[in-house]
Design an enzyme around this catalytic site. Structure first.
Site, PDB file in Angstrom:
ATOM      1  N   HIS A 158      38.181   1.617 -14.066  1.00 35.91           N
ATOM      2  CA  HIS A 158      39.336   1.382 -13.182  1.00 35.91           C
ATOM      3  C   HIS A 158      40.373   2.489 -13.282  1.00 35.91           C
ATOM      4  CE1 HIS A 158      42.409  -0.184 -16.092  1.00 35.91           C
ATOM      5  NE2 HIS A 158      41.372  -0.673 -16.757  1.00 35.91           N
ATOM      6  N   ASP A 215      43.809   3.994 -20.691  1.00 34.24           N
ATOM      7  CA  ASP A 215      43.253   2.743 -20.201  1.00 34.24           C
ATOM      8  C   ASP A 215      43.533   2.682 -18.696  1.00 34.24           C
ATOM      9  OD1 ASP A 215      42.561   0.137 -19.591  1.00 34.24           O
ATOM     10  OD2 ASP A 215      44.102  -0.804 -20.830  1.00 34.24           O
ATOM     11  N   GLU A 269      42.643  -3.342 -11.547  1.00 31.32           N
ATOM     12  CA  GLU A 269      42.071  -4.113 -12.659  1.00 31.32           C
ATOM     13  C   GLU A 269      43.164  -4.779 -13.468  1.00 31.32           C
ATOM     14  OE1 GLU A 269      40.621  -4.716 -16.860  1.00 31.32           O
ATOM     15  OE2 GLU A 269      42.284  -3.527 -16.091  1.00 31.32           O
ATOM     16  N   GLU A 270      44.268  -4.077 -13.669  1.00 30.57           N
ATOM     17  CA  GLU A 270      45.353  -4.597 -14.488  1.00 30.57           C
ATOM     18  C   GLU A 270      46.083  -5.771 -13.826  1.00 30.57           C
ATOM     19  OE1 GLU A 270      45.576  -3.746 -17.417  1.00 30.57           O
ATOM     20  OE2 GLU A 270      44.944  -1.662 -17.673  1.00 30.57           O
ATOM     21  N   ASP A 299      35.163   0.604 -19.995  1.00 31.34           N
ATOM     22  CA  ASP A 299      36.588   0.359 -20.201  1.00 31.34           C
ATOM     23  C   ASP A 299      36.959   0.815 -21.606  1.00 31.34           C
ATOM     24  OD1 ASP A 299      39.246  -0.676 -19.929  1.00 31.34           O
ATOM     25  OD2 ASP A 299      38.489  -2.288 -18.655  1.00 31.34           O
ATOM     26  N   HIS A 358      48.037  -0.345 -23.838  1.00 31.06           N
ATOM     27  CA  HIS A 358      49.103  -0.727 -22.903  1.00 31.06           C
ATOM     28  C   HIS A 358      50.461  -0.178 -23.336  1.00 31.06           C
ATOM     29  CE1 HIS A 358      46.994  -4.170 -20.523  1.00 31.06           C
ATOM     30  NE2 HIS A 358      46.263  -3.069 -20.616  1.00 31.06           N
TER      31      HIS A 358
END
Length: 340
Positions: free
Chosen positions: A62, A169, A202-203, A225, A309
């Site tokens: 993603h 990410d 995706e998030e 991922d 994150h």
């Protein structure tokens, strides 16, 4: 892998949230020499490579990143925001950001000086925090509710082959898929068709993979991922170890044939790997793709990552090489015959 770090750093710095298309545009540009590229829906990028058979393997990563949305602009120029994705609120005070208003506005999250703080500050509600644009009352002329906010953080090289930056990410996995496409383009012929899906949102609930998986209907898929990397305060059984290779997902929601094939190939070709045992849902696009249409057999490969994150995520480039090696070997072997 000579240019891999340069690609990763470029993808990391590009903006990809809420219609900001820089990351999507860049990914499409660098993928296009190796695959037939199409765009959409949203900011999703799709690359297709033709093989000798009709069997189709989808590789997904993603492109979107976590960020924020402006909810209010104060008369003093301070902004209130809501999270767009799973932010680690503990890292926000004193963090530099960019507000994407009528023009890009550099700003910082406010931080209460420790001399004036009253007891322990809690970071359980982003509404307690404010962003300082430095514009004062003029902020309302440039910024409006609904504008997006992203972290302003340049990637950097650490020691020992490790790098840090924002949006690793999952831009690290996107860089891996582009590297794999480059390698596959150099093969004399591919045994099957390959779709490279650089998905959006995706998030925000695996949204891009849900729609793309339904539309593309591959015969099998592998989601790529990041997952939790080792570090202070992280129990060894809850994470992978940086530098120890690709993490192969082991879960009852994943296709066991694909999982076993990945492990067999990694062992046979001496590609470093480590197992990642998951009790059920993986919290990755594998969950969405596996349920697309009548169902798609799906595997999962992850890159161990520290500080997830946050704008200072850390990965080991050797793990990215292992992921690339394993994905290329899987495709060139024809994928999982049991998935046909």
């Amino acid at each position: 892998m000579t240019d891999f770090k340069t690609l990763l750093f470029s993808l990391s710095e590009a903006v990809g949230i809420g219609g900001q298309s820089a990351a999507s545009d860049l990914a499409a540009e660098v993928l296009s020499p190796y695959a037939a590229v199409s765009r959409g829906p949203g900011l999703t990028v799709v690359g297709r490579m033709k093989g000798r058979s009709d069997h189709t393997i989808l590789l997904d990563a993603h492109l979107d990143e976590i960020g924020m949305v402006v909810t209010a602009v104060g008369e003093n120029g301070f902004l209130k925001v809501a999270a767009a994705g799973g932010l680690d609120l503990r890292t926000l005070p004193a963090r530099p950001v960019t507000v994407w208003g009528r023009r890009p506005v550099p700003a910082v999250f406010c931080s209460t000086p420790p001399h004036l703080a009253k007891g322990e500050e809690s970071f359980d509600d982003i509404a307690k925090l404010s962003i300082d644009t430095g514009l004062g009352p003029a902020a309302s002329q440039l910024v409006s509710p609904g504008d997006f906010v992203t972290f302003r953080q340049a990637p950097a090289e650490l020691s020992g082959g490790r790098v840090t930056g924002k949006a690793f990410d999952d831009r690290a996995s996107c860089a891996c898929l582009i590297e794999v496409a480059k390698r596959l383009s150099e093969a004399e012929a591919l045994p099957c068709n390959v779709i490279l899906l650089l998905s959006d949102q995706e998030e925000l609930g695996l949204r891009g993979a849900k729609t793309a998986g339904f539309r593309l209907r591959p015969d099998e898929a592998i989601a790529v991922d990041v997952s939790f990397g080792d570090g202070p305060g992280v129990a060894p059984h809850q994470c992978g170890k940086l530098g120890s290779g690709a993490m192969i997902g082991l879960s009852p929601t994943l296709d066991q044939g694909i999982t076993n094939r990945l492990r067999q190939l990694a062992s046979a070709k001496q590609i470093p790997f480590q197992p990642e045992a998951i009790g059920g849902a993986t919290s990755t696009n594998a969950d969405a793709i596996s349920l697309a249409g009548e169902g798609v057999p799906c595997g999962l490969i992850s890159i161990p990552l520290r500080n997830m994150h946050t704008p200072v995520e850390v990965i080991d480039l050797a793990d990215c090489k292992s992921v690339c090696d394993l994905l290329a070997a899987y495709v060139l072997s024809g994928g999982n015959k049991h998935a046909e």
